[in-house]
Structure formats: structure tokens, C-alpha cells
Design a protein around this motif. Structure first.
Motif, short mmCIF file in Angstrom:
data_model
loop_
_atom_site.label_atom_id
_atom_site.label_comp_id
_atom_site.label_asym_id
_atom_site.label_seq_id
_atom_site.Cartn_x
_atom_site.Cartn_y
_atom_site.Cartn_z
N VAL A 133 127.65 -5.67 -13.33
CA VAL A 133 127.02 -6.32 -12.18
C VAL A 133 126.19 -5.29 -11.42
N THR A 134 124.98 -5.66 -11.07
CA THR A 134 124.13 -4.81 -10.23
C THR A 134 123.34 -5.67 -9.27
N VAL A 135 123.05 -5.10 -8.11
CA VAL A 135 122.29 -5.80 -7.07
C VAL A 135 120.89 -5.21 -7.01
N ALA A 136 119.88 -6.07 -6.95
CA ALA A 136 118.50 -5.60 -6.84
C ALA A 136 118.30 -4.97 -5.47
N VAL A 137 117.62 -3.82 -5.47
CA VAL A 137 117.37 -3.09 -4.23
C VAL A 137 115.87 -3.02 -3.97
N ALA A 138 115.51 -2.60 -2.77
CA ALA A 138 114.10 -2.61 -2.36
C ALA A 138 113.26 -1.65 -3.17
N THR A 139 113.88 -0.60 -3.73
CA THR A 139 113.11 0.40 -4.48
C THR A 139 112.82 -0.02 -5.91
N ASP A 140 113.38 -1.12 -6.37
CA ASP A 140 113.14 -1.58 -7.74
C ASP A 140 111.69 -2.05 -7.87
N GLN A 141 111.00 -1.52 -8.87
CA GLN A 141 109.60 -1.88 -9.08
C GLN A 141 109.45 -3.04 -10.05
N ASP A 142 110.35 -3.13 -11.03
CA ASP A 142 110.29 -4.22 -11.99
C ASP A 142 111.70 -4.53 -12.48
N GLY A 143 111.78 -5.57 -13.33
CA GLY A 143 113.09 -5.99 -13.81
C GLY A 143 113.72 -5.04 -14.80
N GLY A 144 112.94 -4.13 -15.38
CA GLY A 144 113.48 -3.21 -16.37
C GLY A 144 114.57 -2.33 -15.81
N GLU A 145 114.40 -1.81 -14.60
CA GLU A 145 115.41 -0.96 -13.99
C GLU A 145 116.66 -1.74 -13.65
N VAL A 146 116.51 -2.98 -13.20
CA VAL A 146 117.68 -3.82 -12.90
C VAL A 146 118.47 -4.09 -14.18
N LEU A 147 117.78 -4.40 -15.27
CA LEU A 147 118.45 -4.61 -16.55
C LEU A 147 119.18 -3.35 -17.01
#
Length: 778
Positions: free
Chosen positions: A449-463
Motif C-alpha cells: 500500500v502506498t499513498v500518492a504525495v504532492a511530489t509524485d510527477q507520474d504514476g510510475g513512481e507510485v507503482l
């Protein structure tokens, strides 16, 4: 021409063509100027001047085309076709102007048919001057019909209507007056169509040809606008336009040939298609009377029909594109959205700055189902799992299959408590038994489980973070885990650390420190263990715990081991020269031990440093034997053959069986610190250590205890008969210079203690307390 003269001949033809190229322009300009000057002179007839100019102008154009045709055999037929059409025009023009010498000539003159033949030849030239071999889609042909039809309608409005109004002619007389400007327009539209179909790749040449026919259309329109006189009464402007048109056409034809780029033709574009349709509607709605219907209605109706067909094709393509897009974002097996859809959702959510979290589920043991029951059973399990996941979450939560046995769940919240509750709810729903091929199966999985943060630029880092968390959950056995940056071995900072380590290996930032080992019976220093340190230029000395994982991931362990071996051998050589004769232990991980470069480098360093091989102890871990037992045995025999001692490091943390040691050349066992730490207080630990010591001694191996942290553990180990000990209670790891001083001082203290004890009669027979306790235990 002889072959050896071919290059010279071609060069001469090029020169001749370059010389001839400007001559038609010069002749035309001179003739027009002379004609303009001699108009007021009654003794000079204007047709005679023009006839003389034409007799020179057209042969020069024909000569230029002939030279280029000779120079380029592959284009010869095409160029000769244009040459013939220009020759026909020249004969017709000379015939008409020759007749004018005797007076006014009525239209049409006998030579008029030569002009019609000329247009047929130019049309043939345009058709042969392109590459039609690649098939073109239907929409491309419709685009051509629409553009050309719309242009024809516009020309009808701007050309036919004014000419009819001025000439006052009807029917065949009007058609005869319009045949030449209409032919020019048709040839210009043909060039436009070829460009749209991308069969004509030289844009400059296309523009030149189009300009040529535009100039001739202007001249022919002037002829049609003469009215009802029906005589050949041309002015200098008409001659200038015709001459410039033919000169530009020949110049375009003589341009070097270019390879046609076979690309998919681009659409003419919505504005062009709509504009052509509006022009066609204007022709139908605003024509002045029915007299022009014969000329204007056919292109208008054809254009509208083509626009309708093109719109139908566009609608069909749009529907297919929507279907293809939906299929591209759908998993074929489960009909869930796929990875592409997940990335699109993540990008959309990040752009909108909405609260969002991603769960990544990986099934446990799915490969066994595939291998045991087959892929059909595996597909059934995946389908049922997809249904379970959709049932376990609410309708606002999105479920997708990323591929294989990986599923994604996207929630519109950042509440970590709610996310973990949902994750465990999904696992509980997933664990309900299902029946596949007559076998009851309870699927299990691990969720990251991970939460999207404001510094994420695209979905690749969240994945990526969700994937890391999923492996953290799998390794910990908890079932679900929230992303923890401290456990992430693949962050940007760790990547930068690996790159810095790569530079450190070439810039002498790697150091070898040494921890002393002492003989348990005498407490004298008997050996050293080499431990690697990194002296970072800004962070100071870094422990191996901080950088060895990065070195393994970056593939730097081999190079790091070689650097350590080189320094250890150099330090051993220096130490022997100073009279310090101690064993030195070097740690070696299984990948390096089994690799092709470590041993050759070790033997080469020993030979270069000329150090006794028996002073080197290579510490290998038990998992070396698990990785490749036969290869490990061969390597250990090779090491022993060179005289290097072998120690089994971290004994007690692996499968801890002495059976595999019976036929191996091992001289030392090192009991792991996890067993040593409680040896003074825990009876079970004492029993394990004591039995290990007895078995090792039975196999004639010395046994070393590492991690000795206090006097109580030291006393207990000595009492059990341990051979050597090391740990913070004995001495911490130290740099080479410091460890050498420590060893020398320790040896001096031992000598003083020995002299003092031997000179004191009261203590002459008194045994060392540790030795006494050791004897008592025996």
C-alpha cells in the motif's frame, strides 16, 4: 562513349545543361523587349519578331530536356514525354503566329489541335513523374476528390462566370474558350492531388509545376476574355506568362530526382474538407442561372458526395478508435482494466491533486497452481480472484489487473488506517476457498500500500513504491504492508550512493580496518579480521552495513572484494616486515567465491606481495555450500592447495550441520554472535556452543567465538574450551596503523606481565583466573 570516358561525358553534359538553362529566359526577355520597341514602327511586323523568338525559345527548352534525359536514363521516358508535348506546343504556336504574318487568323486555327495534344502529353508526364507503387487507402482518394472538386468549384465561381459574362458566349463556343484554362486548372489539381497522396516527395518541384500551370492558366484566361472577336490577338503579357510557365515547368522537370518517401498519407484536415464542402454548396445555391449548370453542377455534386463518404469513413474510424482504445485498456482474461488504464488513472489523479492511494496485490503460490493444474486452471483462478476483489471493495474503488498474478486497487483516500483495513478485508475475502479442477484452493496474497504525495510527477513512481511495499509484505509475512521509505532499497538516494561508491573504488576511498582475535588460553593476539570501511569525502567513515547492499545491487561486490584483497595483502606484507606475524581473515560472499575473477586476483596479489599463504584465512558462509556444493568444494580444495586457510563464518545461522565438513579442507569454525550473546545466562545457548566446540575439536578444527561483548561471556566461553575470541570486549575494529600500535602495546604488556609473574615467588605457582576456571570446568 567508352566506359572510361563516362565520368567526363556526364560532366560535360552537366556543364552544357547549366549553360543552356538561362538561355530561354534571355531569348524570351529579348523578344518581348524588341516586340514592345518595334510596335510603333510600321516597317516591322510584330508576328515576325515573335516568330523569330519562338523559333529560338522552344528549341532551347527542348535541348535542355534532351540533355537531362541523356544524363538520367531512368527518367528518360518521362522527360521525353514532356519534351514531345513542348515540341507539339511549339509547332502549334509557330503555326498560329506564322499565319498571323499575313493578317488576322480566325479561332480556331488549323494548328489548334497541336495544343490539345500538348496538354495530353503534359498530363502523361505528370502521371509518370511520380511513384504509384504503394497502395493508398480509400480515405486518401476521397480527400483528393474533395480538395480537387472544391478547387474546381471555386475556379468555376472565379473563372467561368467572369469569362462568360465578358465573352457573351454560350454552349460549345464557351466550352471552346474555356478548354485551355480549364486544362491548366485540371493539371494543377493533379499536382495538388499527387502531393496530398505523398507520391510527389519533392515539395519545391511540386510548387514549381503548380506555378507553371497557374501562369499558363492566366495567359489562357486572357485569351478567353478576348470576347466575340475570335481572333489570335495576343499581347506581350500573354506571351510573357506562357513563356515563363513553360520555362518554370522545364526547370522543375530538370531538377535531380528524389526518392519517394513511402509514408501513410496524411488527411487533408477537417478545415480543408469542410471548406471544400461549403464551396460546393455555394456553387449549387448561388449560381446566376441554369446555363452554367453543365459546367458547375458535376464538380459540385461530386465534391458533396465525396464529403459525405469521407464523413462516414471518419465516423467509422472514430468508432473503431474508441473500441481499440477501450480494448487497449482492458485485460483480455478478466475484462478488468489493465496496466495502461491504471497509469492513466494515476496520472489523472495526480494532475487533479486528488487524494489517492494504490494497493498492489500479488498472489502467493500461483506458479504452483499453473505448474500442477495447467494454465487453464490458472486462468480460472485469476478470473475468480478478479471477481472476489470487486466484491471486497465498494463501487468507487477501481480494480485492475496489471499482468500475471498482479492486481491493482486504487482508492480515493489517503487515510492509512482505512487503507490497511481495506487491504486486510481484501485478503480475508480472497482466502475463501474456491474449487478448481476438483481441488479446493484457498488463494492467498501479499498487498503493498502506498499513498500518492504532492511530489509524485507520474504514476510510475507510485507503482514502484507499491511494488516495494508488496515485497516488504511478502518478506515479512504480514500479508499487507504500508510503504516504508527506510526499507526501500531502490530509492534515488540509494542509487546516488551506488554511483558514489563506483567513484570511491577508483579514488582510493575504500579502507580496510582490522579487529583483533586473541587466543583464549593466553589472551595474546593471534589474528586479525579484515573489515571494509568507506571514507566518504563528506560523510566521513561509513560502515559496510550502509553501503554493501548498494554494492550488491549495482554489481560492485566483485570489484570491492578485489580492492579489499589488495589492501589486505599489502598491509600483511608491511606488518611482517615490522615483525608482527599474525593471521589475517578475509570475508568472501558466495557470489564472489563462486565467480571467475576473485581467486585469480587473490593468488596474483599473494604472488606480488610475497606473503605466506598460511597467514591468510578466507572466511566463507554456510550458504556458499547451499548455492553450489560441488563447485564450492572444488574452490576450497584449490585454496587449500595454495596454502590458504579456510574458515566457516557465521556458523549456527545456516543449516548448521557438521556432516558437510567431513570431506572439506576447513581449518576453522566461527560461531555466530547470535549464539554467543546469551552464553553466560542461557543454558540452551551454552549447550549448543559446548557441543559445537566438542564436535569441532573432534574434527581437528579450531573454533572462534565472535561478538564477545562482556567479561561474563568471555569467561563462560573460555571455560567451555573455545580456541579464539573476538569482539568489542577484546578490541574494536581499527585502521591499519592504529591496530599495529595496539598489537605492539598489547604484546609489550603481555611480556611485562610474564616477567612480573615469574619473578614473584608468591605468584609463581598461581594460575591465571581464566585458565583456572578453564581447568576447573574440565
Amino acid at each position: 562513349m567508352r566506359p572510361q570516358d563516362e565520368g567526363t561525358g556526364r560532366s560535360r553534359i552537366d556543364i552544357a545543361q547549366a549553360v543552356v538553362a538561362p538561355l530561354p529566359w534571355a531569348v524570351m526577355t529579348t523578344g518581348l523587349v524588341v516586340n514592345e520597341i518595334t510596335k510603333p514602327v510600321a516597317s516591322v511586323e510584330t508576328p515576325q519578331v515573335l516568330l523569330t523568338s519562338l523559333a529560338i525559345f522552344f528549341p532551347l527548352l527542348i535541348l535542355r530536356l534532351g540533355l537531362v534525359a541523356w544524363l538520367h536514363p531512368g527518367r528518360r521516358t518521362t522527360l521525353l514525354l514532356l519534351l514531345a508535348s513542348i515540341a507539339a506546343w511549339a509547332l502549334g504556336s509557330i503555326s498560329v503566329n506564322a499565319a498571323r504574318v499575313d493578317g488576322q487568323t480566325q479561332f480556331p486555327a488549323p494548328g489548334e489541335w497541336l495544343f490539345l495534344v500538348s496538354y495530353l502529353g503534359m498530363a502523361g508526364y505528370l502521371l509518370r513523374d511520380v511513384d504509384w507503387r504503394q497502395p493508398r487507402p480509400a480515405r486518401s482518394w476521397l480527400d483528393i476528390v474533395i480538395v480537387c472538386g472544391g478547387t474546381a468549384c471555386l475556379a468555376c465561381l472565379l473563372l467561368v462566370t467572369p469569362i462568360r459574362a465578358v465573352s457573351h458566349q454560350e454552349g460549345s463556343s464557351l466550352l471552346l474558350a474555356l478548354i485551355y484554362p480549364l486544362a491548366d486548372m485540371i493539371l494543377a489539381l493533379l499536382v495538388l492531388g499527387q502531393s496530398l497522396l505523398q507520391t510527389r516527395s519533392d515539395r519545391r518541384k511540386a510548387w514549381m509545376i503548380g506555378l507553371a500551370f497557374a501562369l499558363m492558366a492566366c495567359a489562357d484566361s486572357g485569351f478567353a476574355l478576348q470576347g466575340s472577336a475570335s481572333t489570335y490577338d495576343f499581347g506581350n503579357l500573354s506571351y510573357a506568362l506562357w513563356g515563363a510557365g513553360f520555362s518554370v515547368l522545364v526547370a522543375a522537370a530538370c531538377r535531380p530526382g528524389q526518392t519517394v518517401i513511402r509514408a501513410v498519407p496524411r488527411s487533408a484536415g477537417t478545415p480543408v474538407l469542410v471548406g471544400a464542402g461549403l464551396v460546393a454548396l455555394a456553387v449549387l445555391a448561388f449560381r446566376p442561372d441554369d446555363t452554367l449548370a453543365y459546367y458547375m453542377l458535376p464538380p459540385a455534386l461530386l465534391t458533396l458526395a465525396a464529403v459525405s463518404a469521407r464523413l462516414a469513413l471518419a465516423l467509422r474510424d472514430a468508432n473503431r478508435a474508441n473500441d481499440a482504445f477501450a480494448l487497449s485498456q482492458t485485460d483480455d482474461l478478466t475484462k478488468l482494466p489493465n496496466r495502461r488504464a491504471v497509469r492513466a488513472w494515476l496520472s489523472e489523479g495526480l494532475a487533479a491533486r486528488r487524494p489517492m492511494a494504490l494497493m498492489l496485490l500479488d498472489l502467493d503460490g500461483f506458479k504452483e497452481i499453473n505448474d500442477s493444474l495447467g494454465h487453464r486452471a490458472g486462468d480460472t483462478v485469476l478470473t475468480l480472484v478478479s471477481l472476489r476483489l470487486q466484491e471486497a471493495v465498494d463501487q468507487r474503488t477501481r480494480v485492475a489487473r496489471l499482468g500475471g498474478d498482479e492486481f491493482a486497487i486504487i482508492m480515493g483516500t489517503s487515510d492509512e488506517i482505512e487503507l490497511m483495513e481495506t487491504a486486510y478485508g481484501v485478503l480475508a475475502e480472497l482466502a475463501k476457498p474456491i474449487v478448481v479442477e476438483g481441488i479446493k484452493i484457498s488463494p492467498a496474497g501479499s498487498i503493498g500500500v502506498t499513498v500518492a504525495v504532492a511530489t509524485d510527477q507520474d504514476g510510475g513512481e507510485v507503482l514502484r513504491r507499491a511494488d516495494v511495499a508488496m515485497y516488504q509484505a511478502k518478506n515479512s509475512g504480514l500479508g499487507a504492508a504500508l510503504y516504508d521509505a527506510e526499507l526501500d532499497e531502490f530509492t534515488r538516494s540509494r542509487l546516488e550512493l551506488a554511483e558514489e561508491l563506483r567513484r570511491a573504488l577508483t579514488e582510493d576511498q575504500i579502507e580496510v580496518w582490522y579487529q583483533p582475535q586473541v587466543d583464549a588460553a593466553t589472551m595474546r593476539v593471534c589474528g586479525l579480521e579484515a573489515l571494509v570501511r568507506w571514507r566518504h569525502p563528506t560523510q566521513g567513515v561509513i560502515s559496510p552495513v550502509a553501503f554493501l547492499p548498494a554494492a550488491r545491487r549495482a554489481g560492485l561486490m566483485g570489484r570491492l572484494s578485489e580492492v579489499v584483497v589488495t589492501q589486505v595483502v599489502e598491509d600483511l606484507q608491511t606488518r611482517l616486515k615490522e615483525g608482527i606475524d599474525l593471521n589475517v581473515a578475509i570475508n568472501c560472499a558466495p557470489p564472489e567465491l563462486l565467480g571467475p575473477t576473485f581467486l585469480p586476483h587473490l593468488f596474483a596479489a599473494m604472488a606480488t606481495g610475497d606473503v605466506p599463504a598460511e597467514r591468510l584465512v578466507l572466511e566463507v558462509t554456510e550458504d556458499s555450500f547451499l548455492a553450489d556444493p560441488q563447485r564450492t568444494r572444488e574452490i576450497l580444495l584449490e585454496l587449500r592447495g595454495h596454502g590458504v586457510q579456510i574458515s566457516i563464518d557465521d556458523y549456527g545461522t545456516g543449516f548448521s550441520s557438521l556432516a558437510y565438513l567431513r570431506n572439506l579442507p576447513v581449518q576453522e569454525l566461527k560461531i555466530d554472535r547470535t549464539l554467543i550473546g546469551d552464553v553466560a545466562t542461557d543454558a540452551r545457548s551454552r549447550m549448543i556452543v559446548a557441543s559445537t566446540i566438542q564436535l569441532a575439536h573432534a574434527l581437528e578444527m579450531r573454533i572462534v567465538a565472535e561478538g564477545v561483548e562482556n567479561a561474563a561471556d568471555l569467561a563462560a566461553l573460555v571455560a567451555m574450551g573455545i580456541d579464539e575470541v573476538q569482539g568489542y570486549h577484546i578490541g574494536r575494529p581499527m585502521p591499519p596503523g592504529q591496530i599495529d600500535r595496539w598489537v605492539i602495546e598489547r604484546a609489550a604488556e603481555d611480556r611485562v606481565l610474564v616477567r612480573t609473574t615469574s619473578s614473584d615467588p608468591e605468584h609463581h605457582n598461581e594460575q591465571d583466573p581464566l585458565e583456572q576456571e578453564k581447568e576447573d570446568s574440565r
